[in-house]
Write an enzyme that holds these catalytic residues in place. Structure first.
Site, PDB file in Angstrom:
ATOM      1  CE1 TYR A 179       5.412  -5.701  -4.812  1.00 57.59           C
ATOM      2  CE2 TYR A 179       4.581  -7.902  -4.290  1.00 57.59           C
ATOM      3  CZ  TYR A 179       4.369  -6.625  -4.789  1.00 57.59           C
ATOM      4  OH  TYR A 179       3.126  -6.276  -5.257  1.00 57.59           O
ATOM      5  CE  LYS A 220       2.827  -3.652  -3.147  1.00 57.17           C
ATOM      6  NZ  LYS A 220       2.077  -2.429  -3.475  1.00 57.17           N
TER       7      LYS A 220
HETATM    8  P1  NAD Z   1       2.890  -1.389 -13.364  1.00 64.01           P
HETATM    9  O1  NAD Z   1       4.350  -1.622 -13.305  1.00 64.01           O
HETATM   10  O2  NAD Z   1       2.226  -1.364 -14.691  1.00 64.01           O
HETATM   11  O3  NAD Z   1       2.495  -0.048 -12.601  1.00 64.01           O
HETATM   12  C1  NAD Z   1       3.215   0.472 -11.517  1.00 64.01           C
HETATM   13  C2  NAD Z   1       3.357   1.949 -11.731  1.00 64.01           C
HETATM   14  O4  NAD Z   1       4.063   2.553 -10.625  1.00 64.01           O
HETATM   15  C3  NAD Z   1       4.176   2.240 -12.992  1.00 64.01           C
HETATM   16  O5  NAD Z   1       3.448   3.118 -13.807  1.00 64.01           O
HETATM   17  C4  NAD Z   1       5.452   2.872 -12.453  1.00 64.01           C
HETATM   18  O6  NAD Z   1       5.998   3.827 -13.315  1.00 64.01           O
HETATM   19  C5  NAD Z   1       4.928   3.504 -11.168  1.00 64.01           C
HETATM   20  N1  NAD Z   1       6.022   3.888 -10.268  1.00 64.01           N
HETATM   21  C6  NAD Z   1       7.127   3.179  -9.937  1.00 64.01           C
HETATM   22  N2  NAD Z   1       7.921   3.911  -9.144  1.00 64.01           N
HETATM   23  C7  NAD Z   1       7.302   5.112  -8.966  1.00 64.01           C
HETATM   24  C8  NAD Z   1       7.617   6.286  -8.253  1.00 64.01           C
HETATM   25  N3  NAD Z   1       8.753   6.403  -7.566  1.00 64.01           N
HETATM   26  N4  NAD Z   1       6.743   7.319  -8.295  1.00 64.01           N
HETATM   27  C9  NAD Z   1       5.601   7.226  -8.991  1.00 64.01           C
HETATM   28  N5  NAD Z   1       5.245   6.141  -9.690  1.00 64.01           N
HETATM   29  C10 NAD Z   1       6.093   5.098  -9.673  1.00 64.01           C
HETATM   30  O7  NAD Z   1       2.239  -2.518 -12.459  1.00 64.01           O
HETATM   31  P2  NAD Z   1       0.804  -2.610 -11.749  1.00 64.01           P
HETATM   32  O8  NAD Z   1       0.528  -4.040 -11.641  1.00 64.01           O
HETATM   33  O9  NAD Z   1      -0.196  -1.740 -12.377  1.00 64.01           O
HETATM   34  O10 NAD Z   1       1.159  -2.072 -10.290  1.00 64.01           O
HETATM   35  C11 NAD Z   1       0.338  -1.214  -9.555  1.00 64.01           C
HETATM   36  C12 NAD Z   1       0.298  -1.664  -8.105  1.00 64.01           C
HETATM   37  O11 NAD Z   1      -0.313  -2.941  -8.056  1.00 64.01           O
HETATM   38  C13 NAD Z   1       1.667  -1.819  -7.449  1.00 64.01           C
HETATM   39  O12 NAD Z   1       1.622  -1.230  -6.165  1.00 64.01           O
HETATM   40  C14 NAD Z   1       1.833  -3.316  -7.348  1.00 64.01           C
HETATM   41  O13 NAD Z   1       2.646  -3.678  -6.260  1.00 64.01           O
HETATM   42  C15 NAD Z   1       0.397  -3.758  -7.166  1.00 64.01           C
HETATM   43  N6  NAD Z   1       0.149  -5.165  -7.486  1.00 64.01           N
HETATM   44  C16 NAD Z   1       0.365  -5.651  -8.750  1.00 64.01           C
HETATM   45  C17 NAD Z   1       0.141  -6.994  -9.011  1.00 64.01           C
HETATM   46  C18 NAD Z   1       0.365  -7.590 -10.384  1.00 64.01           C
HETATM   47  O14 NAD Z   1       0.391  -8.810 -10.507  1.00 64.01           O
HETATM   48  N7  NAD Z   1       0.485  -6.808 -11.429  1.00 64.01           N
HETATM   49  C19 NAD Z   1      -0.304  -7.836  -7.991  1.00 64.01           C
HETATM   50  C20 NAD Z   1      -0.535  -7.314  -6.730  1.00 64.01           C
HETATM   51  C21 NAD Z   1      -0.308  -5.973  -6.496  1.00 64.01           C
END
Ligand code: NAD
Length: 289
Positions: free
Chosen positions: A153, A157
């Site tokens: 992961y 990133k």
């Molecule tokens: P989440 O799982 O709710 O949202 C991620 C979304 O990406 C989901 O809706 C999923 O269906 C979608 N997705 C996955 N594979 C896909 C594909 N092939 N095509 C299109 N969509 C796809 O989680 P989130 O926290 O809202 O994540 C959003 C972003 O934030 C991600 O890039 C994640 O790495 C980043 N992020 C999250 C956190 C955390 O703690 N939640 C921390 C740092 C960064």
């Protein structure tokens, strides 16, 4: 004219909140294309907008790992232009490195890294031709410093950081601003959606006991971090809005407001040993504190 925004990964979490917020702008300053891999999951987004904003929100299918799907979505943008592209889709992968299959590692890199790059590629020529544009990418502190049991992961990133920083230097000459919104833990479905090795899983049987003990500690640490200091998607959306509203947005935004101390440690102590021992202490010596 309303700014045309296209967001990836809107079926939940940060993408969903951002889509709802921008589509409900009282001045109707945005036309939002909320895209998601699986349209069967659109109910949550529809519920959040409560039937309102029919003229400012459109939902499109888009799988960031499929070039055809990206091009199809692009073709459905009525305005024939995207002013603000938000690359947000992402997935996690957690567990001891030795249990990760090549297939699951490929999937993470395909969504997080190549999916983001491929999405940008599809919209870049038009933005260059327009002579303006914004590209916002949901970054992670896991893209700024390493986290045990999240090697792949973090690799995905970190790679995003390199790709975006490289692109930003060039796009500076095209009036296109690239911004990374660096998130720490956020209350979303991320922890549910991520692929995680659970204690007791058969795949962990081959793993040595020392690693398993540390993994158990890591999972506990992770649980308490999410419980005690995770931000809400609303906080993250505010930072996106700051970046969108700024006439000259920064390349990096930290959703906590400041660069996290551990990231700073990497810069002030560039040989890395301070970071490694501090992070290790924070995660693995909880009981001794
Ligand atoms: P989440 O799982 O709710 O949202 C991620 C979304 O990406 C989901 O809706 C999923 O269906 C979608 N997705 C996955 N594979 C896909 C594909 N092939 N095509 C299109 N969509 C796809 O989680 P989130 O926290 O809202 O994540 C959003 C972003 O934030 C991600 O890039 C994640 O790495 C980043 N992020 C999250 C956190 C955390 O703690 N939640 C921390 C740092 C960064």
């Amino acid at each position: 004219d309303a700014k045309v925004v296209l967001i990836t990964g809107c079926s939940s979490g940060i993408g969903l909140s951002l889509a709802v917020r921008l589509a409900s702008d009282p001045k109707k300053a945005f036309k939002v294309y909320a895209t998601m891999r699986n349209l069967a999951k659109k109910e949550r987004l529809l519920e959040s907008v409560k039937g309102l904003h029919k003229d400012t929100l459109d939902i499109l299918q888009m799988d960031v790992t499929s070039q055809q799907s990206i091009l199809d979505a692009k073709g459905r943008v009525v305005e024939k232009r995207v002013d603000i592209l938000v690359c947000n889709a992402g997935v996690g992968l957690m567990g001891p490195l030795e249990v990760q299959s090549l297939d699951s590692m490929r999937k993470i890199l395909e969504v997080n890294l190549l999916g983001t790059i491929q999405t940008i590629q599809a919209f870049l020529p038009d933005m260059k031709a327009q002579g303006e544009g914004r590209i916002l990418v949901t970054g992670s502190t896991g893209g700024l410093h390493g986290l045990p049991f999240n090697e792949v992961y973090c690799a995905s990133k970190f790679a995003i950081e390199g790709a975006c920083e490289s692109l930003a230097v060039l796009l500076h000459h095209f009036n296109i601003h690239v911004s990374l919104i660096e998130c720490g833990p956020v209350n979303t479905d991320f922890m549910v959606n991520l692929q995680k090795a659970e204690l007791g899983d058969t795949c962990l049987q081959k793993v040595d006991n020392h690693t398993l003990k540390l993994y158990e500690k890591y999972l506990r640490h992770c649980g308490s971090i999410f419980q005690n200091s995770a931000q809400d998607t609303e906080d993250i959306v505010k930072v996106f809005q700051d970046a969108i509203q700024s006439p000259s947005p920064a390349f990096r935004y930290f959703t906590s407001g400041v660069m996290p101390p551990l990231t700073k440690l990497k810069i002030t102590e560039p040989d890395g040993s301070q970071y490694i021992s501090t992070m290790s202490k924070i995660i693995f010596s909880a009981e001794e504190q």
